[in-house]
Design a protein around this motif. Structure first.
Motif, short mmCIF file in Angstrom:
data_model
loop_
_atom_site.label_atom_id
_atom_site.label_comp_id
_atom_site.label_asym_id
_atom_site.label_seq_id
_atom_site.Cartn_x
_atom_site.Cartn_y
_atom_site.Cartn_z
N HIS A 300 0.85 -1.18 0.00
CA HIS A 300 0.00 0.00 0.00
C HIS A 300 0.89 1.24 0.00
CE1 HIS A 300 -3.82 -2.13 1.74
NE2 HIS A 300 -3.48 -2.55 0.55
N ILE A 301 0.64 2.15 -0.94
CA ILE A 301 1.46 3.35 -1.11
C ILE A 301 0.68 4.57 -0.64
CG2 ILE A 301 2.66 4.81 -2.78
CD1 ILE A 301 3.00 2.32 -4.53
N TYR A 302 1.21 5.24 0.38
CA TYR A 302 0.61 6.46 0.92
C TYR A 302 1.48 7.66 0.53
CZ TYR A 302 -2.27 3.52 4.01
OH TYR A 302 -3.15 2.61 4.53
N GLY A 303 0.88 8.67 -0.03
CA GLY A 303 1.64 9.86 -0.38
C GLY A 303 0.92 10.66 -1.44
N GLN A 304 1.21 11.95 -1.47
CA GLN A 304 0.55 12.83 -2.44
C GLN A 304 1.26 12.75 -3.78
OE1 GLN A 304 0.32 16.92 -1.26
NE2 GLN A 304 -0.93 17.52 -3.01
N GLU A 305 0.50 12.47 -4.80
CA GLU A 305 1.04 12.49 -6.16
C GLU A 305 0.99 13.92 -6.69
OE1 GLU A 305 -0.39 9.08 -8.65
OE2 GLU A 305 -1.59 8.67 -6.86
N MET A 306 2.08 14.33 -7.34
CA MET A 306 2.22 15.72 -7.77
C MET A 306 1.72 15.96 -9.19
SD MET A 306 3.32 16.67 -4.94
CE MET A 306 3.52 18.40 -5.33
N GLY A 307 1.20 14.91 -9.81
CA GLY A 307 0.71 15.09 -11.17
C GLY A 307 1.82 15.27 -12.18
N ASP A 308 3.03 14.83 -11.83
CA ASP A 308 4.17 14.99 -12.73
C ASP A 308 4.47 13.68 -13.45
OD1 ASP A 308 5.10 13.48 -10.64
OD2 ASP A 308 6.74 14.83 -10.07
N ALA A 309 5.52 13.71 -14.27
CA ALA A 309 5.87 12.53 -15.07
C ALA A 309 6.29 11.36 -14.19
CB ALA A 309 6.99 12.89 -16.05
N TYR A 310 6.95 11.66 -13.07
CA TYR A 310 7.41 10.57 -12.21
C TYR A 310 6.23 9.84 -11.58
CZ TYR A 310 9.75 7.90 -8.58
OH TYR A 310 10.19 6.87 -7.78
N SER A 311 5.28 10.58 -11.06
CA SER A 311 4.10 9.95 -10.47
C SER A 311 3.37 9.09 -11.50
CB SER A 311 3.15 11.02 -9.91
OG SER A 311 3.75 11.73 -8.85
N ALA A 312 3.25 9.64 -12.70
CA ALA A 312 2.58 8.90 -13.77
C ALA A 312 3.34 7.62 -14.11
CB ALA A 312 2.44 9.79 -15.00
N SER A 313 4.67 7.72 -14.11
CA SER A 313 5.49 6.55 -14.42
C SER A 313 5.32 5.45 -13.36
CB SER A 313 6.96 6.96 -14.51
OG SER A 313 7.80 5.84 -14.67
N CYS A 314 5.27 5.87 -12.09
CA CYS A 314 5.08 4.89 -11.02
C CYS A 314 3.69 4.25 -11.10
CB CYS A 314 5.27 5.56 -9.65
SG CYS A 314 6.99 5.99 -9.30
N ARG A 315 2.70 5.05 -11.43
CA ARG A 315 1.36 4.51 -11.61
C ARG A 315 1.35 3.45 -12.72
NH1 ARG A 315 -3.64 4.89 -8.82
NH2 ARG A 315 -3.63 6.81 -7.59
N GLU A 316 2.05 3.78 -13.79
CA GLU A 316 2.11 2.86 -14.92
C GLU A 316 2.82 1.56 -14.53
OE1 GLU A 316 3.69 2.81 -19.58
OE2 GLU A 316 3.56 4.70 -18.44
N GLN A 317 3.85 1.69 -13.70
CA GLN A 317 4.58 0.50 -13.22
C GLN A 317 3.67 -0.46 -12.46
OE1 GLN A 317 8.31 2.40 -11.38
NE2 GLN A 317 8.89 0.27 -11.59
N SER A 318 2.70 0.12 -11.77
CA SER A 318 1.84 -0.70 -10.91
C SER A 318 0.66 -1.32 -11.65
CB SER A 318 1.32 0.13 -9.74
OG SER A 318 0.45 1.17 -10.18
#
Length: 442
Positions: A300-318
């Motif tokens: 479970h991942i807790y934290g605010q996503e900043m709407g940037d490329a890195y957050s999107a990349s991590c979402r895609e990884q999952s």
């Protein structure tokens, strides 16, 4: 006694470790009957502003500086410095306590020097490692832990590597930059990337000089960790100026457990909490979990996503990982209780951090931590005793440790039993109060 706590931003407009720490200290001092005010720059404004946050007055002094290259490179002083001086003269504090310095815009070493020149006692707390490291991560070439000694040639090479320059370019630039430095030809004043690269030794030299200016203008320099105290001593900060006040945690007594609540069962319930940013290593954690059986571990991942490329990349990884769930932001007051629902907390940082508060929170919940073996983490965690450490920036090493707890969940129970509860932040407050009183007696 009147204390001014000085930093670049404050609650509720920016919430990060330094701001929370300053708030906790300010509230403790207020409860002891001390007059305490927070001072921050009022960026882009030609006048002062005032607000109150949780009973603490916050003064935002005028800081109308236009941010340009000369300011960013430290070639001129911030325009707000004179307004900061006027504020000190008006307030007449017993002690000016700096918690954060910027390299250019905002609170700088010039402000520390000005406070000292006006005759006030000065305390500076170093919350980050960037006072001795240009990259701020204390990793040499992103490959190994650095001893933190400011060495102009070594640090220049490290920064070239971190910036992604090829070996060919590095080998070409290093001799040129060293010759320019020896001849005192500072090309950083020129507005070009090549000039900045050739002049890079001057930027490293400035870090060294600014550190000297900082400790010369401070009556005491406070470090939160033993490892950074060693770094400061290695950079010739006088031992009698350094005070070590360890990190602590604000908590309610009822949420602290004397024994672990961790269970030896599958699937392993793993928690990540923190910013979703590259330096926090969320991508490494996802990569490690991806190679493990979905029915044996839940993340479970807790934290605010900043709407940037890195957050999107991590979402895609999952995507395609049913055992990974994004939980969003969490109320800071609920962190410890939430942690008690998990069997382990993972901190996969890819850079050194001063003293991650999340480790203290996990220890308050009596939950073991699996963390990268970097400064800050390794000071609080002993491998195979109260947690697990893995080689930083290495998803395979993290995967190995996760595999170990899947194969032997009882290990987490053993680790949890060895955890010592953290200190209450009141201990930190008392230490500062004693430090203030000592300075006022001298």
């Amino acid at each position: 006694m009147k204390i001014l706590q000085v930093l670049n931003h404050y609650l509720p407009y920016q919430v990060a470790g330094t701001e929370v720490y300053t708030s906790l200290l300010s509230k403790y001092l207020h409860q002891q009957g001390i007059i305490v005010k927070v001072v921050i720059p009022n960026y882009g404004a030609s006048g002062n502003a005032l607000y109150v946050h949780e009973y603490i007055p916050v003064i935002a002094y005028a800081e109308p500086s236009e941010v340009d290259r000369s300011l960013i490179m430290g070639l001129r002083k911030p325009d707000g410095l004179k307004y900061f001086e006027e504020l000190l003269v008006q307030e007449q504090p017993n002690i000016v306590h700096f918690h954060e310095l910027a390299g250019s815009n905002g609170v700088t070493v010039h402000h520390v020097e000005r406070a000292k020149a006006l005759g006030f006692k000065v305390v500076t707390t170093l919350h980050l490692a960037r006072y001795t490291c240009k990259t701020g991560n204390l990793l040499y070439e992103n490959k190994s832990l650095c001893d933190g000694v400011i060495d102009i040639e070594k640090c220049t090479r490290c920064n070239f590597v971190v910036k992604g320059l090829s070996n060919f370019r590095i080998n070409a630039l290093l001799p040129l930059s060293w010759i320019a430095y020896k001849l005192n030809i500072n090309l950083t004043k020129s507005d070009s990337s090549l000039s900045t690269a050739i002049g890079f030794p001057f930027l490293i030299d400035k870090i060294k000089t600014d550190l000297q200016r900082l400790y010369n203008s401070s009556d005491k320099v406070v470090t939160l960790t033993s490892w950074y105290k060693t770094v400061l001593q290695s950079n010739r900060v006088p031992r009698d100026k350094i005070v070590h006040i360890p990190q602590a945690l604000p908590f309610l007594e009822e949420i602290i457990t004397s024994t672990t609540s961790v269970e030896a069962r599958l699937p392993i319930r793993l928690m990540y909490i923190g910013r979703i940013s590259p330096i926090k290593g969320v991508h490494l954690l996802l990569e490690a979990v991806k190679g493990l059986p979905c029915d044996k571990i839940i993340l479970h991942i807790y934290g605010q996503e900043m709407g940037d490329a890195y957050s999107a990349s991590c979402r895609e990884q999952s995507v395609g990982l049913p055992n990974v769930k994004w939980m969003g932001k969490i109320d800071p007051n609920s962190v410890v209780k939430t942690m008690q629902k998990y069997q382990a907390v993972c901190i996969p940082s890819v850079c050194s951090e001063m003293s991650p508060l999340v480790i203290q929170e996990a220890f308050a919940a009596a939950v073991p931590v699996i963390a990268s073996d970097v400064h800050g983490n390794s000071e609080q965690i002993t491998h195979n005793k109260n947690g697990l450490l893995f080689k930083f920036n290495n998803s395979d090493a993290l995967k190995y440790e996760l595999q170990c707890i899947i194969e032997n969940p009882e290990l987490l129970v053993t680790l949890g039993k060895n955890i010592q509860p953290p200190q209450n932040f009141n201990v930190v407050g008392m230490a500062y109060l004693e430090l203030y009183q000592e300075l006022l007696r001298t």
